[in-house]
Design a protein around this motif. Structure first.
Motif, mmCIF file in Angstrom:
data_model
loop_
_atom_site.group_PDB
_atom_site.id
_atom_site.type_symbol
_atom_site.label_atom_id
_atom_site.label_comp_id
_atom_site.label_asym_id
_atom_site.label_seq_id
_atom_site.Cartn_x
_atom_site.Cartn_y
_atom_site.Cartn_z
ATOM 1 N N SER A 125 -4.119 6.644 5.557
ATOM 2 C CA SER A 125 -3.695 6.908 4.178
ATOM 3 C C SER A 125 -4.471 6.029 3.202
ATOM 4 C CB SER A 125 -2.190 6.697 4.015
ATOM 5 O OG SER A 125 -1.858 5.339 3.966
ATOM 6 N N ARG A 126 -4.783 4.826 3.618
ATOM 7 C CA ARG A 126 -5.549 3.961 2.709
ATOM 8 C C ARG A 126 -6.969 4.483 2.512
ATOM 9 N NH1 ARG A 126 -9.030 1.286 0.674
ATOM 10 N NH2 ARG A 126 -10.357 1.806 2.455
ATOM 11 N N LEU A 149 1.044 9.241 4.928
ATOM 12 C CA LEU A 149 2.203 8.346 4.946
ATOM 13 C C LEU A 149 3.468 9.107 5.340
ATOM 14 C CD1 LEU A 149 2.598 5.352 4.063
ATOM 15 C CD2 LEU A 149 3.446 6.252 1.905
ATOM 16 N N HIS A 169 0.837 -1.206 0.000
ATOM 17 C CA HIS A 169 0.000 0.000 0.000
ATOM 18 C C HIS A 169 0.873 1.258 0.000
ATOM 19 C CE1 HIS A 169 -2.788 3.111 1.130
ATOM 20 N NE2 HIS A 169 -2.052 3.366 2.206
ATOM 21 N N ALA A 218 -6.811 7.196 0.059
ATOM 22 C CA ALA A 218 -6.268 6.865 -1.260
ATOM 23 C C ALA A 218 -7.327 6.832 -2.353
ATOM 24 C CB ALA A 218 -5.540 5.530 -1.203
ATOM 25 N N GLY A 219 -8.542 6.473 -1.986
ATOM 26 C CA GLY A 219 -9.584 6.336 -2.985
ATOM 27 C C GLY A 219 -10.009 7.650 -3.610
ATOM 28 N N ARG A 220 -9.868 8.739 -2.863
ATOM 29 C CA ARG A 220 -10.393 9.996 -3.407
ATOM 30 C C ARG A 220 -9.376 11.120 -3.445
ATOM 31 N NH1 ARG A 220 -14.739 10.697 1.483
ATOM 32 N NH2 ARG A 220 -13.312 10.215 3.151
ATOM 33 N N ARG A 227 -7.044 1.870 -8.315
ATOM 34 C CA ARG A 227 -7.333 3.271 -8.613
ATOM 35 C C ARG A 227 -6.066 4.026 -8.999
ATOM 36 N NH1 ARG A 227 -11.968 4.988 -4.905
ATOM 37 N NH2 ARG A 227 -12.793 3.038 -4.131
ATOM 38 N N LEU A 249 -1.165 4.129 8.343
ATOM 39 C CA LEU A 249 -1.368 3.468 7.058
ATOM 40 C C LEU A 249 -2.855 3.356 6.745
ATOM 41 C CD1 LEU A 249 1.310 0.608 7.221
ATOM 42 C CD2 LEU A 249 1.337 2.602 5.723
ATOM 43 N N ALA A 250 -3.637 3.081 7.786
ATOM 44 C CA ALA A 250 -5.082 2.960 7.573
ATOM 45 C C ALA A 250 -5.674 4.297 7.144
ATOM 46 C CB ALA A 250 -5.750 2.463 8.857
ATOM 47 N N ALA A 310 -3.516 10.947 0.964
ATOM 48 C CA ALA A 310 -3.041 9.609 1.315
ATOM 49 C C ALA A 310 -1.528 9.615 1.484
ATOM 50 C CB ALA A 310 -3.449 8.615 0.231
ATOM 51 N N ARG A 311 -0.871 10.252 0.545
ATOM 52 C CA ARG A 311 0.592 10.314 0.617
ATOM 53 C C ARG A 311 1.034 11.156 1.810
ATOM 54 N NH1 ARG A 311 3.202 12.088 -4.813
ATOM 55 N NH2 ARG A 311 1.928 10.370 -5.489
ATOM 56 N N ARG A 359 -5.280 11.176 -3.420
ATOM 57 C CA ARG A 359 -3.995 10.504 -3.250
ATOM 58 C C ARG A 359 -2.966 11.417 -2.591
ATOM 59 N NH1 ARG A 359 -3.951 5.609 -5.175
ATOM 60 N NH2 ARG A 359 -1.719 5.356 -5.076
ATOM 61 N N ALA A 360 -3.146 12.720 -2.752
ATOM 62 C CA ALA A 360 -2.230 13.658 -2.094
ATOM 63 C C ALA A 360 -2.370 13.532 -0.578
ATOM 64 C CB ALA A 360 -2.520 15.081 -2.543
#
Lengths: 292, 463
Positions: free
Chosen positions: B404-405, B419, A161, B408-410, A200, B401-402, B415-416, B412-413
């Protein structure tokens, strides 16, 4: 002698400690969700009886988005730089010769990158450790690789991930190579949700694993969903060959692009890629998620 | 015990080495004398054992424990027979022929694993030569009269000695002593989900259990004779040793099964039994078991993942029926239900422990709550639960991590960013800790405390 529980049955000095993602800082990036409906990119690997088919034009391809035919642009695969992300299992079982083989394979792959390419390095045991963000300084990645010390258990799903999030948004093609010799024994994240996130992302995932089919389900599915694949290896001895094969295959993929028309703006979009006038085996991602 | 479970697990250096243990009892096999048997006569061996028990300091691998550690399974079986006779002689000074119950075995039933006495395990008559009987009588003298109860203390101290041998003495010495008779313990070692070998050893845990089986009290007011299930020290012995086994990842079903048979309504033991099954249902242990090359005739009492989780759920539920305020049991109960796909029910249970005390349990509760909400598609609530977990344990990677996950779906910035937030926090790298990684063994963190209570009880006469 007093109680010394930890020494009674210790097998391999596995340290259940240590966590984290190290701040291998590089310049800040401005990532965006790349699966926008405005432009969808699809990496496609086209072969016929094992041989790569070269010289194809946009008009040779038929791309269907949720069953609706799209107008395809094609970007030559030779003109696009690569972002290569290495996600390596460095749990306790990857030590000795296995670690040497792994480092050697990574060096061989890094040596093949061009000046326009970038690389990133992430390792995972129970600890997911971001060692180098995407950087054009390939030598730095190579040097960092030498610092790896195996320990602990295996957070394959967590590590994968994190690695998918390292994909660049700079127009380069993102390749993630995952190596693991272990069953996931320590991840928190659920495999199905990470797979959902991965599909995605604008990234192709190849995995090299020495585990049996039961243990490799996640990597197998990940490869299938992203248009990459899982390569089963009997040992790490020939890992360099495997990694170079992955790189060669990736360089020989077509990058198709299209602006979706006639499809919904949200939800899962199933992709079908085929050639119009000849038989071929095409490996491409199974679809993409748009919107929420 | 339950109120003491509120500390974060210190960063342990523990390999999850042993996953499951099988017990092999070979009563009727051809006897082959061990090295110990060749040097000690039967009564000398018994006398040596009694001396070792009396000399042993609980909680140490002292000389007495190290000496017993070199005994074979045949030695242990022989001594158990003679100790049983010795105890019988104290209780009935006039007898000259003794009887032993048949050896119990661990059997699978529809209710899981239980110990049963097989039909072939008839009571055995034990007789002695006149000289040995005299020797036995001399050894019985210090144990006093039937009403003194000193033989019970011998049994309990003996069980403590054998537990300390199993816990503290070098295992290599036990692996080196081979014997074809007596109760053996097979250990399937694993590393990161891979089996790394099976070893057999004299079964000191079994010896401890057998000794405690002989504990008896006659009610001074003329009531019925009461067995080990009514004894406080025996209860402490099982709690402490079960917690120890969990804490080192040494999963010996026979031990936990017998504990519940003796103390069926003890919430701590019900909890530890549930933890055993939850742990045996984990991917690493299921994988190692699937791949292990198990010798013919050896059966490891481990079921499928679904079976083990089903048993875990059952025992957590029983623990909660007895002790509804047992918050750690409820948190784990919820996790097991979530693992079995019953997310709505898991969520209800986790909401009951919203006010749980102590950072470790708060962390687990928040992390698992996030997981259940995520599974139910309640992403915003899940994110808040994970943020709470991250606050409780700022360097733990799992909640980050959770988060960020989820992003991640909507985005990604975002999400990153989640992290990288983790990447930038101190401490970095291997100095970081995440209690999720020690979840399997965390339930055994009270072992030291429980063992200290046991030692104290034994030093106080084991009453």
């Amino acid at each position: 002698m007093t109680r010394c529980r930890a020494t009674v049955i210790v097998m391999a000095g596995v340290t259940l400690a240590g966590v984290g993602l190290s701040p291998a800082r590089a310049e800040a990036q401005q990532p965006t969700f790349s699966s926008k409906l405005e432009a969808i990119r699809v990496d496609a690997f086209v072969t016929d009886r094992g041989g790569v088919i070269r010289g194809l034009q946009p008009s040779d391809f038929e791309v269907r988005d949720n069953g609706v035919a799209q107008t395809v642009d094609l970007v030559s695969f030779q003109q696009i730089p690569l972002n290569v992300i290495l996600a390596l299992d460095t749990s306790a079982s990857v030590s000795g010769d296995r670690l040497d083989d792994l480092q050697k394979a990574c060096r061989a792959l890094l040596d093949r990158l061009t000046k326009d390419d970038k690389a990133a390095l992430l390792t995972f045991s129970n600890l997911v450790l971001l060692r180098e963000r995407l950087t054009p300084e390939i030598a730095r990645v190579r040097d960092t690789l030498e610092e790896v010390v195996p320990f602990g258990e295996t957070s394959l799903v967590d590590g994968t991930h994190a690695a998918t999030l390292l994909a660049g948004d700079d127009g380069a093609r993102n390749l993630l190579i995952v190596f693991s010799d272990g069953l996931d024994t320590a991840s928190w994240l659920a495999p199905e949700r990470v797979l959902d996130s991965a599909r995605r992302a604008d990234i192709v995932v190849y995995a090299a694993s020495s585990r049996d089919a039961e243990d490799s389900k996640f990597l197998d599915e990940l490869g299938r969903l992203t248009g990459g694949g899982l390569i089963k290896i009997a040992s790490t001895k020939d890992l360099s060959v495997t990694f170079l094969r992955i790189l060669d295959e990736f360089r020989n993929r077509y990058l198709l692009s299209y602006s979706p028309v006639g499809v919904a703006k949200d939800g899962w979009h199933r992709l079908e890629v085929r050639l119009k006038n000849r038989r071929a085996t095409i490996r491409a991602r199974a679809g993409y998620q748009a919107g929420q | 015990m339950r109120n003491a479970r509120n500390l974060f697990v210190a960063t342990p250096v523990v390999a999850l080495a042993i996953i499951v243990c099988a017990t092999g009892v070979h009563l009727h096999a051809q006897r082959a004398p061990s090295a110990q048997e060749r040097t000690l006569s039967r009564m000398d061996r018994l006398e040596a054992w009694v001396a070792a028990v009396n000399q042993h300091t609980p909680g140490t691998a002292d000389e007495a424990a190290l000496a017993i550690n070199r005994w074979s399974s045949a030695d242990l079986r022989g001594v158990w027979i003679d100790v049983s006779s010795l105890v019988g002689l104290v209780r009935e000074p006039t007898v000259s022929v003794f009887f032993l119950p048949g050896d119990p075995e661990l059997r699978s039933t529809t209710g899981g694993w239980v110990t049963v006495t097989p039909s072939s395990g008839r009571p055995m008559a034990i007789s002695y030569s006149g000289r040995d009987l005299d020797h036995l009588r001399r050894l019985a003298v210090p144990l006093g009269s039937p009403t003194d109860g000193r033989e019970n203390l011998l049994l309990k101290r003996g069980a403590m000695l054998h537990a300390d041998v199993a816990m503290l003495a070098p295992a290599d010495a036990r692996f080196a002593v081979k014997s074809r008779t007596g109760s053996k313990r097979y250990r399937l070692n694993m590393n990161d989900g891979q089996p790394t070998g099976i070893e057999s050893e004299a079964n000191h845990w079994d010896m401890g259990r057998r000794l405690l089986e002989r504990v008896r009290y006659r009610d001074p007011r003329g009531g019925a004779v009461r067995g080990p299930g009514a004894d406080e020290t025996v209860r402490l012995w099982y709690i402490a040793t079960c917690a120890h086994l969990i804490s080192v990842g040494d999963l010996d079903p026979a031990h936990f099964v017998r504990a519940i048979e003796l103390f069926p309504r003890n919430p701590d033991l019900l909890f530890l039994r549930a933890v055993l099954h939850e742990t045996m249902g984990s991917a690493r242990r299921q994988s190692a078991m699937r791949k292990a090359d198990v010798p013919a005739g050896v059966i490891f009492a481990i079921g499928s993942r679904n079976d083990e989780l089903s048993l875990a759920e059952r025992f957590y539920k029983r623990a909660l029926e007895v002790a509804p305020d047992f918050e750690e049991a409820r948190i784990r109960y919820a996790r097991v239900m979530g693992e079995r796909g019953r997310h709505e029910e898991a969520l209800v249970e986790l909401q009951k422990v919203a006010a749980v005390q102590g950072p470790l349990l708060q962390y687990y509760a928040a992390l698992f709550l996030g997981g259940e909400l995520e599974a139910l598609g309640k992403d915003d609530e899940a994110r808040r639960a994970y943020e709470r977990a991250a606050e409780l344990s700022p360097t733990a990677q799992s909640p980050r991590l959770a988060i960020s996950r989820l992003a991640a779906g909507r985005d990604r910035a975002a999400a990153r960013e989640a992290l990288l937030t983790l990447a930038e926090q101190e401490p970095q790298g291997e100095a970081r800790d995440d209690a999720w990684w020690v979840y399997d063994i965390a339930a055994g963190r009270v072992a030291d405390e429980a063992l200290a209570a046991l030692h104290k009880a034994i030093e106080n006469g084991g009453r």
